[in-house]
Design a protein around this motif. Structure first.
Motif, PDB file in Angstrom:
ATOM      1  N   THR A  56      44.242  41.978  33.883  1.00 53.20           N
ATOM      2  CA  THR A  56      43.887  42.969  34.905  1.00 53.20           C
ATOM      3  C   THR A  56      43.483  42.346  36.237  1.00 53.20           C
ATOM      4  OG1 THR A  56      41.621  43.043  34.016  1.00 53.20           O
ATOM      5  CG2 THR A  56      43.181  44.672  33.187  1.00 53.20           C
ATOM      6  N   MET A  57      43.711  41.038  36.401  1.00 52.44           N
ATOM      7  CA  MET A  57      43.272  40.406  37.647  1.00 52.44           C
ATOM      8  C   MET A  57      43.997  40.968  38.865  1.00 52.44           C
ATOM      9  SD  MET A  57      44.878  36.557  37.436  1.00 52.44           S
ATOM     10  CE  MET A  57      46.650  36.254  37.361  1.00 52.44           C
ATOM     11  N   TRP A  58      45.212  41.514  38.649  1.00 51.23           N
ATOM     12  CA  TRP A  58      45.924  42.065  39.809  1.00 51.23           C
ATOM     13  C   TRP A  58      45.325  43.377  40.290  1.00 51.23           C
ATOM     14  CZ3 TRP A  58      49.101  39.597  42.965  1.00 51.23           C
ATOM     15  CH2 TRP A  58      49.599  38.370  42.536  1.00 51.23           C
ATOM     16  N   SER A  59      44.529  44.041  39.439  1.00 53.71           N
ATOM     17  CA  SER A  59      43.810  45.224  39.915  1.00 53.71           C
ATOM     18  C   SER A  59      42.792  44.818  40.972  1.00 53.71           C
ATOM     19  CB  SER A  59      43.093  45.920  38.755  1.00 53.71           C
ATOM     20  OG  SER A  59      42.005  45.140  38.271  1.00 53.71           O
ATOM     21  N   VAL A  60      42.357  43.564  40.916  1.00 56.25           N
ATOM     22  CA  VAL A  60      41.402  43.014  41.873  1.00 56.25           C
ATOM     23  C   VAL A  60      42.125  42.330  43.029  1.00 56.25           C
ATOM     24  CG1 VAL A  60      39.596  41.286  42.175  1.00 56.25           C
ATOM     25  CG2 VAL A  60      39.621  42.704  40.126  1.00 56.25           C
ATOM     26  N   LEU A  61      43.160  41.562  42.717  1.00 52.54           N
ATOM     27  CA  LEU A  61      43.857  40.815  43.755  1.00 52.54           C
ATOM     28  C   LEU A  61      44.452  41.741  44.815  1.00 52.54           C
ATOM     29  CD1 LEU A  61      45.658  38.023  41.674  1.00 52.54           C
ATOM     30  CD2 LEU A  61      43.534  37.856  42.992  1.00 52.54           C
ATOM     31  N   VAL A  62      44.904  42.940  44.403  1.00 51.53           N
ATOM     32  CA  VAL A  62      45.475  43.853  45.393  1.00 51.53           C
ATOM     33  C   VAL A  62      44.427  44.324  46.395  1.00 51.53           C
ATOM     34  CG1 VAL A  62      47.392  44.632  43.930  1.00 51.53           C
ATOM     35  CG2 VAL A  62      45.194  45.855  43.844  1.00 51.53           C
ATOM     36  N   LEU A  63      43.141  44.269  46.008  1.00 50.51           N
ATOM     37  CA  LEU A  63      42.091  44.653  46.954  1.00 50.51           C
ATOM     38  C   LEU A  63      41.971  43.631  48.085  1.00 50.51           C
ATOM     39  CD1 LEU A  63      39.241  45.851  44.531  1.00 50.51           C
ATOM     40  CD2 LEU A  63      41.001  47.230  45.659  1.00 50.51           C
TER      41      LEU A  63
END
Length: 460
Positions: A56-63
């Motif tokens: 789920t790191m891309w849920s954060v990286l997109v921020l």
């Protein structure tokens, strides 16, 4: 009743293999089994926890990816959808990997593999990188979703039926909590004006530690073997697909909302990355923490009953979200979203507890008893868990695609929430019709009829 165990400790061979394992034997469990099972549970949770974080790191990286990255909101929802998709698909081979390599050995391998997407993201995370490159690297992160399936299959074999709801709930909840933890770390990084590479740099050594501890502290069970017949039988069994449908509603919601929550706050309510990060972790955190409670309640009152009432709550929370979205009320929207997260976590625990209970009930209905019934239930529930987990995770893909289409069509997530509300209503109807309706009215039974095995799922 099983015969008392005569061995105070499970016989082992090189490579930390345990040759004999009988958790249903209470003497064996009390003297030896519980201690070993709890140790394996602890380090399984650690590896699965980091797997969820990487998934789920891309849920954060997109921020972190502002206008200078050149990605539209639709691009970001598509990116997170594809990451979710890979995480769902790899759950199937990860389930079978436990029997091929051993639970301990595969935990070491699967934890080590997390270095690949983490290092790749560390390399490419900068403005100017093409969307296709981000998409490819994001797909690599999907392997983190597979850790859940192998971990659940492994831990399912360690615990007796009476403890599975608690153990599987704790295992899954500890893994799920990897979602809010990476979001919390991201909040700290963003708050300190750090970049995405700082976040990724934190996780690289943690992955190494998790793999090393798995090697030092976990065990393989020789009794866990791949059974192609069981895989085929579980795939043919209608309950596998019914439970997959229900698990889409619970876990699919949890993982889908985990990816989408921050983006919805940014796109629909104009929150900055820091403002979004301040609240996005709350829902996944509470949803993860409450999952073991869902398993415990299912152990105590029956998973079907808890699941049924849980879908009532999820439907009500979603109806409030529709209203809040239409009224553009941020406080109400965030509150209802967090409640929905909590209920999805509770439902995760109760639905997964139903799986071994359903197949054990089928064994009793076939006239099997004792060890035979337990073996039948373990055989089919273990085989079905990977498939159910994989299909359930596909719900996260659907949620992100629904948000993408809703924002493209009318600029808000209202349409997506209406779709989710309809799905939860269907889940409620299916749970009642399949697992509770049959026991609602019982005919007058004679003493002879009472001794005949009955196919009743109300207590699973």
């Amino acid at each position: 009743m099983t015969a008392p165990s005569t061995a105070p400790a499970p016989p082992s061979r090189g490579g930390r293999w345990i040759q004999q394992w009988d958790p249903e034997d209470e003497t064996f469990w009390n003297e030896t089994g519980e201690k070993v099972a709890r140790r394996n549970l602890l380090f399984s949770v650690l590896s699965e926890h980091i797997g969820f974080s990487i998934w789920t790191m891309w849920s954060v990286l997109v921020l972190f990816m502002g206008p200078e990255y050149g990605l539209t909101p639709a691009d970001k929802f598509l990116l997170t959808s594809m990451v979710t998709l890979v995480g769902a698909v790899v759950r199937v081979p990860y389930t079978f990997a436990v029997a091929i390599f051993g639970g301990r050995n595969w935990t070491i391998i699967s934890a080590s593999l997390l270095l690949v997407p983490t290092i790749a993201a560390f390399v490419v995370m900068e403005p100017g990188t093409s969307f296709n490159t981000f998409l490819l690297v994001g797909l690599l992160a999907g392997i983190g979703g597979g850790n859940f399936a192998s971990s659940m299959t492994n831990i399912n074999a360690f615990f007796p039926l009476r403890k599975k709801g608690w153990a599987l709930g704790l295992n899954a909840g500890g893994g799920n909590i990897g979602v809010p933890v990476i979001q919390l770390i991201a909040l700290a990084v963003i708050g300190a004006s750090g970049g995405p590479r700082v976040l990724l740099g934190i996780y690289i050594p943690l992955i190494v530690v998790a793999a090393a501890l798995s090697a030092l502290k976990m065990d393989n069970l020789a009794s866990v073997k791949n059974d192609t017949g069981a895989a085929v039988d579980s795939a043919k069994d209608g309950h596998t697909w019914i439970m997959s449908f229900l698990y889409i509603g619970t876990f699919g919601s949890f993982i889908g909302f985990s990816f989408a929550f921050g983006q919805v706050l940014q796109v629909q309510f104009g929150r900055t990355p820091l403002q979004a990060a301040y609240v996005t972790f709350i829902g996944p955190l509470l949803g993860s923490l409450i999952r073991p409670l869902g398993g415990w309640l299912a152990d105590k009152y029956g998973g079907a009953k808890i699941t049924l009432y849980n879908y009532v709550g999820m439907g009500a929370a979603t109806a409030v979200l529709v209203f809040a979205s239409m009224q553009k009320s941020l406080p109400l929207f965030v509150t209802a979203f967090v409640v929905l997260f909590v209920l999805s976590g509770l439902g995760n625990g109760s639905t997964f507890k139903m799986i071994p209970g359903i197949f054990h009930t089928k064994a009793l209905a076939k006239g099997l008893t004792g060890d035979e019934a337990a073996a039948y239930g373990r055989r089919l529930s273990g085989a079905s868990m990977g498939l159910i987990g994989a299909v359930g995770a596909l719900g996260g893909v659907g949620i992100n695609l629904a948000f993408r289409q809703s924002f493209l069509s009318n600029g808000s997530g209202t349409g997506a929430f209406v779709t989710f509300l309809v799905y939860y209503a269907l889940c409620f109807a299916v749970t009642w019709a399949v697992y509770l309706r049959r026991t609602a009215a019982k005919p007058e039974a004679t003493a002879a009829a009472e001794t005949k095995p009955q196919l009743s799922y109300a207590e699973v």
